[in-house]
Design a protein around this motif. Sequence first.
Motif, PDB file in Angstrom:
ATOM      1  N   ILE A 142       1.048   6.393  -7.169  1.00  0.00           N
ATOM      2  CA  ILE A 142       0.127   7.221  -7.683  1.00  0.00           C
ATOM      3  C   ILE A 142       0.359   8.647  -7.669  1.00  0.00           C
ATOM      4  O   ILE A 142      -0.035   9.463  -8.044  1.00  0.00           O
ATOM      5  N   ALA A 143       1.416   8.817  -6.616  1.00  0.00           N
ATOM      6  CA  ALA A 143       1.739  10.350  -6.275  1.00  0.00           C
ATOM      7  C   ALA A 143       2.736  10.750  -7.313  1.00  0.00           C
ATOM      8  O   ALA A 143       2.633  11.917  -7.649  1.00  0.00           O
ATOM      9  N   ALA A 144       3.336   9.892  -8.068  1.00  0.00           N
ATOM     10  CA  ALA A 144       4.187  10.152  -9.027  1.00  0.00           C
ATOM     11  C   ALA A 144       3.491  10.679 -10.129  1.00  0.00           C
ATOM     12  O   ALA A 144       4.095  11.526 -11.136  1.00  0.00           O
ATOM     13  N   ILE A 185      -2.012   6.017 -17.636  1.00  0.00           N
ATOM     14  CA  ILE A 185      -3.107   6.495 -16.884  1.00  0.00           C
ATOM     15  C   ILE A 185      -3.398   8.128 -16.812  1.00  0.00           C
ATOM     16  O   ILE A 185      -4.561   8.507 -16.947  1.00  0.00           O
ATOM     17  N   ALA A 186      -2.270   8.713 -16.399  1.00  0.00           N
ATOM     18  CA  ALA A 186      -2.422  10.181 -16.237  1.00  0.00           C
ATOM     19  C   ALA A 186      -2.823  10.776 -17.697  1.00  0.00           C
ATOM     20  O   ALA A 186      -3.449  11.676 -17.829  1.00  0.00           O
ATOM     21  N   LYS A 187      -2.493  10.363 -18.864  1.00  0.00           N
ATOM     22  CA  LYS A 187      -2.600  10.785 -20.217  1.00  0.00           C
ATOM     23  C   LYS A 187      -4.422  10.535 -20.259  1.00  0.00           C
ATOM     24  O   LYS A 187      -5.009  11.504 -20.937  1.00  0.00           O
ATOM     25  N   GLY A 207       0.646  -1.106  -0.068  1.00  0.00           N
ATOM     26  CA  GLY A 207       0.179  -0.015  -0.051  1.00  0.00           C
ATOM     27  C   GLY A 207       0.832   1.427  -0.073  1.00  0.00           C
ATOM     28  O   GLY A 207       0.365   2.309  -0.781  1.00  0.00           O
ATOM     29  N   LYS A 208       1.792   1.075   0.461  1.00  0.00           N
ATOM     30  CA  LYS A 208       2.770   2.400   0.775  1.00  0.00           C
ATOM     31  C   LYS A 208       3.460   2.529  -0.605  1.00  0.00           C
ATOM     32  O   LYS A 208       3.808   3.800  -1.061  1.00  0.00           O
ATOM     33  N   LEU A 209       3.584   1.578  -1.253  1.00  0.00           N
ATOM     34  CA  LEU A 209       4.371   1.703  -2.775  1.00  0.00           C
ATOM     35  C   LEU A 209       3.177   2.073  -3.815  1.00  0.00           C
ATOM     36  O   LEU A 209       3.586   2.818  -4.360  1.00  0.00           O
ATOM     37  N   ARG A 221      -4.938   9.368  -2.068  1.00  0.00           N
ATOM     38  CA  ARG A 221      -6.082   8.889  -1.670  1.00  0.00           C
ATOM     39  C   ARG A 221      -7.241   9.836  -1.487  1.00  0.00           C
ATOM     40  O   ARG A 221      -8.563   9.555  -1.236  1.00  0.00           O
ATOM     41  N   SER A 222      -6.964  11.076  -1.465  1.00  0.00           N
ATOM     42  CA  SER A 222      -8.067  12.132  -1.665  1.00  0.00           C
ATOM     43  C   SER A 222      -8.758  12.115  -3.008  1.00  0.00           C
ATOM     44  O   SER A 222      -9.995  12.724  -3.279  1.00  0.00           O
ATOM     45  N   ASN A 223      -8.123  11.791  -4.044  1.00  0.00           N
ATOM     46  CA  ASN A 223      -8.530  12.102  -5.351  1.00  0.00           C
ATOM     47  C   ASN A 223      -8.480  10.677  -6.007  1.00  0.00           C
ATOM     48  O   ASN A 223      -8.521  10.612  -7.373  1.00  0.00           O
TER      49      ASN A 223
END
Length: 284
Positions: A159-161, A272-274, A152-154, A166-168
């Motif tokens: 997703i932070a990258a 995913i970001a794209k 989970g930490k990974l 977890r707020s969005n």
Amino acid sequence: MQPIAAMTPEPAPNIQQLLAFYLEAGVDCALAEEPVNRLSDSDLVSGPSEIPAPREIAPPSPVRISPVAVARGEPAPLPEAAIMSAREAARTASSLEVLRAMLETFDGCALKSTATRLVFADGNPQARIMFVGEAPGREEDIEGLPFVGRSGKLLDRMIAAIGLDRSNAYIANVIPWRPPGNRTPTPQETQICLPFIQRQIELVNPDVLVTLGNPSTQTLLSTREGIMKTRGRWFDYDTGTRVIRALATFHPAYLLRSPSYKRMAWQDLRAIAKALEQAKNPTA
């Protein structure tokens, strides 16, 4: 001829080493509050003086064998009743809160009786992206939240990258209860829980669905191909009311064991970001 040197026996493990071994093997809870002495006098076989005198035993009556009992060599059928019950319950859930309450009272899956608590979801139910793994682990079972252990930490760092947290984002699992010892869920358990995660996806209604690892990918995207062939590929996930873009990628736990695949995972994250950007600005 020289004598063979005597081998020094290895020291016995201490309590900490034994506990670490049990934890690694999946033994992380006690079955009773107090230890049971299997050698106590009350458990010993009674002496000869207490054995009753032999008596005449009538011959047993004929036993009628049903056709079902004859086919013992065949695999047990799927619990159709539990699957149908799950489908009917999930279909009537009008919100995520109602769906969670249904799972709290649903008794059709045996995993519920061995898990500490229900692991429903974490994150923002209004998020435009949803991540789905396979099943909770030990830490998740304790806290009641998905992906809070090492994997989970990974996942949080992954997703932070791409500017998420977890707020969005919304995070869940196909199986909401931890299998004992972190074993792989059986096909029966997966089929029973499937209607609930399908309804959960439908209620969240994200723009992008990300399946983490092979089990969730094969279950939700109806494919038999392995994660090496499915990762990085886009699928159409049809909720019945809308088609959602879905992408498969590696489970964070797999990346912890095989860090050389993080580069591929980064490529998936960029895709995913794209896709999120395109969904936000469809004319761009």
